[in-house]
Structures are given as C-alpha cells and as structure tokens.
Scaffold this motif. Structure first.
Motif, short mmCIF file in Angstrom:
data_model
loop_
_atom_site.label_atom_id
_atom_site.label_comp_id
_atom_site.label_asym_id
_atom_site.label_seq_id
_atom_site.Cartn_x
_atom_site.Cartn_y
_atom_site.Cartn_z
N VAL A 170 -1.28 -3.05 12.65
CA VAL A 170 -1.72 -4.10 11.73
C VAL A 170 -3.01 -3.69 11.03
N LEU A 171 -3.95 -3.14 11.79
CA LEU A 171 -5.21 -2.70 11.18
C LEU A 171 -4.99 -1.59 10.18
N ALA A 172 -4.07 -0.65 10.48
CA ALA A 172 -3.79 0.44 9.55
C ALA A 172 -3.17 -0.08 8.26
N LEU A 173 -2.23 -1.05 8.39
CA LEU A 173 -1.60 -1.64 7.21
C LEU A 173 -2.61 -2.39 6.37
N TYR A 174 -3.48 -3.12 7.02
CA TYR A 174 -4.51 -3.88 6.31
C TYR A 174 -5.44 -2.94 5.55
N SER A 175 -5.84 -1.85 6.19
CA SER A 175 -6.71 -0.87 5.53
C SER A 175 -6.02 -0.24 4.34
N MET A 176 -4.71 0.03 4.46
CA MET A 176 -3.96 0.64 3.36
C MET A 176 -3.88 -0.32 2.16
N LEU A 177 -3.63 -1.61 2.43
CA LEU A 177 -3.54 -2.59 1.34
C LEU A 177 -4.88 -2.73 0.63
N ILE A 178 -5.96 -2.76 1.40
CA ILE A 178 -7.29 -2.87 0.80
C ILE A 178 -7.57 -1.66 -0.08
N THR A 179 -7.20 -0.47 0.38
CA THR A 179 -7.42 0.75 -0.40
C THR A 179 -6.62 0.74 -1.69
N MET A 180 -5.34 0.32 -1.63
CA MET A 180 -4.50 0.28 -2.82
C MET A 180 -5.02 -0.74 -3.83
#
Length: 201
Positions: A142-152
């Motif tokens: 979940v943390l990895a997905l959240y970080s990816m969305l923020i980066t995009m």
C-alpha cells in the motif's frame, strides 16, 4: 573410636539459580566445636563456603566467587547457594570436622552431590503478539502504491506547468528602433532605423 559419616543426595537439579544442599552426618563422639565446609570439584580443591559452631555461637563465610551460606541443625548442615550460573555445574562434597576437643576428626570423602545448574532460557517475543507477515507485506504494498501515485501526480503537474509557461512567453518585440548614429537629429526614439542604401546609385 570417634567417627563421622556423611550422606548426601547424588543429584540436585537447579532451574531457578538457587540450590539447597543438605549434608546429613552421624557422629559418635563428644566434640564441642565443629566446622562444616562445602567443596567443589572431583578433587575438592575449591572451598565454596564454611560454617563453624560450638555450644554458644556460630559463624559462616563464603568464597567471593559464590553466593553461599551455611546453617547447622541436629545431625545436619544445610548449604544454601543462590545466583548460580551454568558454569558452576559440578560435583560438591560436604566435609565435617571436629575441631575441639582433641583428637581432631573429619569424615571420609562421601560420594558427593552433582549440582546441575540449567541455563536460564532467553526471553523471546511471543509469536502471537508479533505482527503477522502478510500484514507487513500488505502495508508495504500500500505504501509503495501510494508513493507511486504521488510521484505520477507530481510529474503530470510539472509537465502541465511547463507547457503553460511556454504558451504565455511566445511574443515578438515590436518596438521600433532608431538609427544608431542619428540620435540627435530629431528622430523619435521609437522610429525604426532607415536603410540609406536604397538612395545610393
């Protein structure tokens, strides 16, 4: 004939670092002053502690490397040991001596008592109280997905801002220029530079 016989239990298992070793003895003489000591090792080379007593008083002393105290009763001597460690596992012998009146008498070596000191178990964390592995994996995902969305989202915003900046900066400078060497001839400052080559023949 004066004689001292000593009996000890053959094995003593210590699980809580504390041991109580009882030395039972029989004596057929008329001694008035006694000394009892506890020895360690097959050769009885190390004296752990001792107690001496007579009809009016008693005293006890211990080896500095051990925590030991002796007490005496009717036909028995009790040695209490505490804070024992696993490396103190060994065979222990009781020695009873008649110090006064003469003749000096002591017991023959007994079979001894093996004191087995168990290792203190290391406290480990209860597996039930620990966070299950699948929960940790899920939280990491979940943390990895959240970080990816923020980066995009940040990259998208940055690209849009860049395009907008280029769109607003597309203009041409239309201000007229004056001749470089005609500043004092009455030309307005906005007049363009005249091309004199057209009038030459």
């Amino acid at each position: 004939e004066n004689k001292i016989l000593v009996a000890q239990r053959p094995l003593l298992t210590v699980a809580n670092k504390t041991a109580t070793l009882v030395c039972n003895y029989t004596y057929n003489g008329t001694g008035k002053e006694f000394r009892a000591s506890l020895h360690k090792g097959t050769d009885s080379a190390t004296e752990i502690c001792f107690i001496s007593w007579n009809t009016t008083k008693s005293s006890s002393n211990s080896n500095k490397e051990f925590n030991c105290q002796g007490t005496h009763g009717k036909d028995e001597v009790i040695f209490n040991l505490w804070n024992m460690s696993a490396n103190q596992t060994d065979i222990y012998f009781c020695k009873i001596e008649v110090m006064y009146p003469p003749p000096y008498v002591y017991n023959e070596k007994s079979n001894g008592t093996v004191i087995h000191v168990k290792e203190t178990p290391i406290q480990t964390q209860d597996p039930q109280s620990a966070i299950p592995l699948w929960i940790m994996v899920a939280m990491t995902a979940v943390l990895a997905l959240y970080s990816m969305l923020i980066t995009m989202a940040f990259i998208n915003y940055w690209q849009k801002s860049k395009k907008s900046m280029y769109r607003h900066s597309d203009y041409m400078n239309m201000t007229p220029r004056h001749p470089p060497y005609q500043k004092n001839k009455g030309y307005p400052s906005y007049a363009p530079t005249r091309d004199y080559t057209a009038y030459r023949s």
